[in-house]
Scaffold this motif. Structure first.
Motif, short mmCIF file in Angstrom:
data_model
loop_
_atom_site.label_atom_id
_atom_site.label_comp_id
_atom_site.label_asym_id
_atom_site.label_seq_id
_atom_site.Cartn_x
_atom_site.Cartn_y
_atom_site.Cartn_z
N MET A 124 6.43 -39.79 -11.02
CA MET A 124 5.50 -40.09 -9.93
C MET A 124 4.70 -38.85 -9.57
N LEU A 125 3.50 -39.10 -9.01
CA LEU A 125 2.65 -38.04 -8.46
C LEU A 125 2.18 -38.47 -7.08
N ILE A 126 1.93 -37.49 -6.22
CA ILE A 126 1.37 -37.79 -4.90
C ILE A 126 -0.14 -37.90 -5.06
N GLU A 127 -0.64 -39.10 -4.88
CA GLU A 127 -2.07 -39.33 -5.02
C GLU A 127 -2.81 -38.96 -3.73
N GLN A 128 -2.25 -39.33 -2.58
CA GLN A 128 -2.84 -38.97 -1.29
C GLN A 128 -1.73 -38.62 -0.31
N LEU A 129 -2.03 -37.67 0.56
CA LEU A 129 -1.08 -37.23 1.58
C LEU A 129 -1.83 -37.09 2.90
N PHE A 130 -1.33 -37.78 3.92
CA PHE A 130 -1.93 -37.74 5.26
C PHE A 130 -0.88 -37.24 6.24
N ALA A 131 -1.24 -36.27 7.07
CA ALA A 131 -0.33 -35.77 8.11
C ALA A 131 -1.03 -35.92 9.44
N THR A 132 -0.32 -36.47 10.42
CA THR A 132 -0.91 -36.65 11.76
C THR A 132 0.00 -35.98 12.78
N ARG A 133 -0.66 -35.37 13.77
CA ARG A 133 0.07 -34.76 14.88
C ARG A 133 -0.72 -35.03 16.15
N ASP A 134 0.00 -35.27 17.21
CA ASP A 134 -0.62 -35.40 18.53
C ASP A 134 0.35 -34.81 19.55
N LYS A 135 0.05 -34.95 20.83
CA LYS A 135 0.91 -34.31 21.84
C LYS A 135 2.33 -34.87 21.83
N ALA A 136 2.49 -36.11 21.41
CA ALA A 136 3.83 -36.71 21.39
C ALA A 136 4.63 -36.28 20.16
N THR A 137 3.91 -35.93 19.07
CA THR A 137 4.60 -35.60 17.82
C THR A 137 4.30 -34.17 17.36
N ALA A 138 4.01 -33.29 18.28
CA ALA A 138 3.60 -31.92 17.94
C ALA A 138 4.71 -31.12 17.28
N ARG A 139 5.96 -31.51 17.45
CA ARG A 139 7.07 -30.72 16.89
C ARG A 139 7.63 -31.31 15.60
N VAL A 140 7.05 -32.42 15.13
CA VAL A 140 7.55 -33.06 13.90
C VAL A 140 6.40 -33.24 12.91
N LEU A 141 6.77 -33.51 11.67
CA LEU A 141 5.78 -33.88 10.68
C LEU A 141 5.79 -35.39 10.57
N ASN A 142 4.72 -36.00 10.98
CA ASN A 142 4.52 -37.44 10.84
C ASN A 142 3.53 -37.61 9.70
N PHE A 143 3.92 -38.24 8.58
CA PHE A 143 3.05 -38.26 7.41
C PHE A 143 3.05 -39.62 6.73
N GLU A 144 2.05 -39.80 5.88
CA GLU A 144 1.96 -40.95 5.00
C GLU A 144 1.63 -40.41 3.62
N ALA A 145 2.35 -40.87 2.61
CA ALA A 145 2.11 -40.43 1.23
C ALA A 145 1.90 -41.66 0.36
N GLU A 146 0.86 -41.61 -0.45
CA GLU A 146 0.62 -42.65 -1.45
C GLU A 146 0.91 -42.04 -2.81
N LEU A 147 1.84 -42.67 -3.51
CA LEU A 147 2.31 -42.13 -4.78
C LEU A 147 2.03 -43.13 -5.90
N ARG A 148 1.80 -42.59 -7.10
CA ARG A 148 1.52 -43.45 -8.24
C ARG A 148 2.29 -42.95 -9.45
N GLU A 149 2.79 -43.89 -10.21
CA GLU A 149 3.51 -43.58 -11.44
C GLU A 149 2.54 -43.11 -12.51
N VAL A 150 2.98 -42.15 -13.29
CA VAL A 150 2.24 -41.70 -14.46
C VAL A 150 2.96 -42.26 -15.67
N ILE A 151 2.27 -43.10 -16.42
CA ILE A 151 2.88 -43.69 -17.61
C ILE A 151 2.69 -42.71 -18.76
N ILE A 152 3.80 -42.19 -19.25
CA ILE A 152 3.78 -41.15 -20.29
C ILE A 152 4.19 -41.79 -21.61
N VAL A 153 3.41 -41.51 -22.66
CA VAL A 153 3.72 -42.03 -23.98
C VAL A 153 3.84 -40.86 -24.96
#
Length: 168
Positions: free
Chosen positions: A92-121
């Motif tokens: 797998m590879l990370i195709e997109q990575l999004f991190a969000t922070r606001d006043k409620a989540t300033a001390r944590v990493l709140n993230f979204e990652a979109e991953l895709r398989e690499v078909i290897i031959v």
């Protein structure tokens, strides 16, 4: 007796404290070809690269280190194993990575990652394949015919030759 297996979720070796959401996608492409009278036939199919979307949280004090780790995994562009609650995905590879922070989540990493398989031959070179740096030519092996003299094309000569060969 019941057994319980606890799976530690991680992305490329970066541990995730809490997974809020997982979305797994597996798609098969089926080739359709129209034939007589509008009917379609399906003569083969192939599996597309699998995709996974994960929303997660990494708690303090590891939030910044986890984000840097996820960026490093993405930038390395090296396939890794993805451990989820449903399946362990290979290559797998990370195709997109999004991190969000606001006043409620300033001390944590709140993230979204979109991953895709690499078909290897694996590929092989056979004895008839061109060597490295050479290009394949359908007319190989090449025969040096020397200088070739152009001839005038005469349509009736071609028809006479075809007619004679068919016995007409």
């Amino acid at each position: 007796m019941a057994s319980c297996v606890i799976v530690s979720r991680e992305i490329g070796g970066v541990p995730i404290d809490v997974v809020l959401y997982e979305e797994h996608e597996s798609t098969m492409t089926i080739a359709d070809h129209p034939v007589e009278r509008g009917a379609e036939i399906s003569d083969h199919a192939w599996r597309e690269a699998r995709r996974v979307r994960i929303e997660g949280v990494v708690d303090a004090p590891l939030a910044v280190a986890a984000y840097e780790g996820l960026l490093a995994v993405q930038e390395a562009a090296e396939p890794f194993d993805l451990v989820t609650g449903l399946k362990i995905y290979r290559n797998m590879l990370i195709e997109q990575l999004f991190a969000t922070r606001d006043k409620a989540t300033a001390r944590v990493l709140n993230f979204e990652a979109e991953l895709r398989e690499v078909i290897i031959v694996d590929t092989q070179t056979s004895a008839g394949s061109p060597e490295a740096g050479e290009t394949a030519d359908r007319a190989s092996p090449r025969v040096n015919r020397g200088q070739v003299q152009a001839r005038e094309f005469n349509n009736s000569t071609v028809l006479d030759t075809i007619t004679a060969s068919q016995g007409w």
